[in-house]
Design an enzyme around this catalytic site. Structure first.
Site, short mmCIF file in Angstrom:
data_model
loop_
_atom_site.label_atom_id
_atom_site.label_comp_id
_atom_site.label_asym_id
_atom_site.label_seq_id
_atom_site.Cartn_x
_atom_site.Cartn_y
_atom_site.Cartn_z
N LYS A 111 0.84 -1.21 0.00
CA LYS A 111 0.00 0.00 0.00
C LYS A 111 0.87 1.26 0.00
O LYS A 111 0.56 2.23 -0.68
CB LYS A 111 -0.93 0.00 1.21
CG LYS A 111 -2.10 -0.95 1.07
CD LYS A 111 -3.17 -0.30 0.23
CE LYS A 111 -4.16 -1.18 -0.46
NZ LYS A 111 -4.73 -2.29 0.10
N LYS A 194 -1.28 -11.30 -9.10
CA LYS A 194 -2.67 -11.71 -8.89
C LYS A 194 -3.65 -10.73 -9.53
O LYS A 194 -3.32 -9.57 -9.75
CB LYS A 194 -2.94 -11.84 -7.40
CG LYS A 194 -2.90 -10.53 -6.67
CD LYS A 194 -3.61 -10.59 -5.33
CE LYS A 194 -3.61 -9.21 -4.71
NZ LYS A 194 -4.58 -8.92 -3.74
N LYS A 197 -8.24 -5.48 -7.86
CA LYS A 197 -9.08 -4.33 -8.22
C LYS A 197 -8.25 -3.16 -8.73
O LYS A 197 -8.61 -2.49 -9.67
CB LYS A 197 -9.84 -3.83 -7.00
CG LYS A 197 -10.92 -4.76 -6.55
CD LYS A 197 -11.43 -4.39 -5.16
CE LYS A 197 -12.06 -5.60 -4.54
NZ LYS A 197 -12.44 -5.48 -3.17
#
Ligand code: TYM
Length: 329
Positions: A111, A194, A197
Site C-alpha cells: 500500500k 494476482k 481491483k
C-alpha cells in the site's frame, strides 16, 4: 457449530479473483456453518472515498455478493459499519499490536508503494481491524484467497496475545480456509501477479460480454511453444489457471494437449476462454442489476444482518471488558 467470518472491502466490483478465491468457498459453507459475511466499509476508508461513492460502492458490492448466491436467510449478511462494537475491539487490540510487526506486513508495504501520498494509520492497523472482525464472533474458519494468508497469521497472533496477556483461553485462533485445499491465487491478465481491483488486470463479474472478449483477447501471452511438452511461461500458465476455474475439464485438456504438441493458437484459446467466462458471469450480472434496484430487499437484508451480528459482537465485548478489568461500580 463452528463459526465462519468472511469479508470483502467495498472498493470496486467483484472480480474473478474474489469469486474463485473466496466467494465460492462461502457458498459451500453457508449452510453448514454459522456464517457471518460482511462488507468491510470501515476498511475502505483507507482510500478516502467520497460519501456518495462510499454508499454506492457498498450497495454495489452487497448486490453482487447476493447475486452470487449468498443466502441471507441462512447466513448473517451485514455491513461492518453497522456493528460499531468492532471498533471497540479494534481499539483494545491496538494496545497490544506493535508498530514493528505492522510496518513489516506485506500488504502494508504494498500500500505504501501504491499510495505514497496517503500512508495513513488506518492502513498500518488494517490487520488489527481485520482481526477484530474475525475474533469478535469467535470464528475458527475464514474462507479467503492466498493474499490474505499473512493477515490471518496476524489475527492468530493478536488472539493468542490477548489470551496470554490476560491468562485466559478466550479467543480461538482462526485459520484461512479452503476445504482442505491450498488457498487460491487467481492471476491477472497482464502476465504476472494476482488479479486485483487496483491492478487494471481484472475481469469483473459485471463486465459486459464485449468487455470480457476485449480484455481476454488483449491478455499477455508469449510467442508460443517451440518444443513438445515445453514448460509454460507465466502469462500462458495464468490463462490456463483461469481456464481451470471457468471451463470444463475437457476444454482445459484439449488446449493443454494442443500446447504440448506445439499446435496451440493462443487466439483460439482466448476466444474459448472469453466465451466460458461470459457463460459463467452472465447470469450473475443480470441478477446484480435486479438486486441493486431493490432497495426494500437490500434494507431488509442488512437490517436483519446487523441485528444478529451486533448481538454476537456485543456479547464478546461485554466479556472482553470484564476480562480486561473494566468493572462497573
Ligand atoms: P479483498 O476485498 O481484497 O478481497 C476479498 C476476498 O477475495 C480474495 N481475493 C482473491 N483470491 C484469489 N485470487 C485473487 N486474485 C484474489 N483477489 C482477492 C481475498 O483473498 C479475499 O478473501 N482484508 C480483506 C477484507 C476483510 C476480511 C476481514 C476478510 C476485512 N476483514 C475479515 C475476511 C475476514 C480484503 O481486503 O479482501
Amino acid at each position: 457449530m463452528e463459526t465462519v467470518v468472511s469479508g470483502i472491502r467495498s472498493t470496486g466490483n467483484l472480480h474473478l479473483g474474489n469469486y474463485f478465491g473466496a466467494v465460492v468457498n462461502y457458498l459451500k459453507m453457508q449452510h453448514e456453518y454459522n456464517c457471518y459475511f460482511f462488507i468491510a466499509d470501515y476498511h475502505s476508508l483507507t482510500t478516502h472515498p467520497t460519501p456518495k461513492n462510499l454508499h454506492e460502492n457498498v450497495r454495489q458490492i452487497l448486490s453482487e455478493y447476493l447475486a452470487c448466491g449468498i443466502d441471507s436467510g441462512s447466513a448473517t449478511v451485514f455491513l461492518q459499519s453497522d456493528v460499531p462494537e468492532v471498533t471497540e475491539l479494534y481499539l483494545l487490540l491496538n494496545m497490544n499490536a506493535y508498530i514493528g510487526e505492522l510496518t513489516r506486513t506485506t500488504s502494508f508495504k504494498e500500500k505504501v508503494r501504491k499510495q505514497p501520498d496517503n500512508v495513513n494509520a488506518g492502513l498500518l492497523t488494517y490487520p488489527v481491524l481485520m482481526a477484530a472482525d474475525i475474533i469478535i464472533h469467535k470464528a475458527t474458519k475464514v474462507p479467503v484467497g492466498k493474499d490474505q494468508e499473512q493477515n490471518l497469521e496476524m489475527t492468530r497472533r493478536f488472539a493468542r496475545r490477548f489470551n496470554t496477556l490476560y491468562g485466559v483461553d478466550y479467543f480461538p485462533e482462526p485459520t484461512a480456509f479452503n476445504f482442505g485445499k491450498q488457498l487460491i491465487k487467481i492471476p491477472g491478465l497482464d502476465g504476472s501477479g494476482k488479479m486485483g481491483k487496483s491492478e487494471g488486470n481484472a475481469l469483473y463479474l459485471t463486465d459486459k460480454p464485449e468487455v470480457i472478449r476485449k480484455k481476454v483477447m488483449r491478455a499477455v501471452t508469449d510467442s508460443g511453444p517451440t518444443k513438445e511438452n515445453q514448460e509454460m511461461s507465466e502469462p500462458v500458465q495464468n490463462l490456463f489457471t483461469i481456464m481451470e476455474v471457468v471451463s470444463s475439464p475437457d476444454t482445459v485438456r484439449h488446449f493443454r494437449d494442443l500446447y504440448n504438441r506445439c499446435e496451440i493458437r493462443y487466439g483460439d484459446l482466448k476466444k474459448q476462454l472469453a466465451e466460458d467466462i461470459i457463460v459463467f458471469t452472465n447470469p450473475i450480472r443480470e441478477k446484480v442489476e435486479e438486486i441493486y434496484n431493490d432497495n426494500e430487499y437490500l434494507r431488509k437484508v442488512v437490517r436483519a444482518g446487523a441485528e444478529k451480528a451486533r448481538e454476537s459482537a456485543a456479547k464478546t465485548i461485554r466479556e472482553v471488558r470484564e476480562i480486561i478489568g473494566f468493572k462497573p461500580f
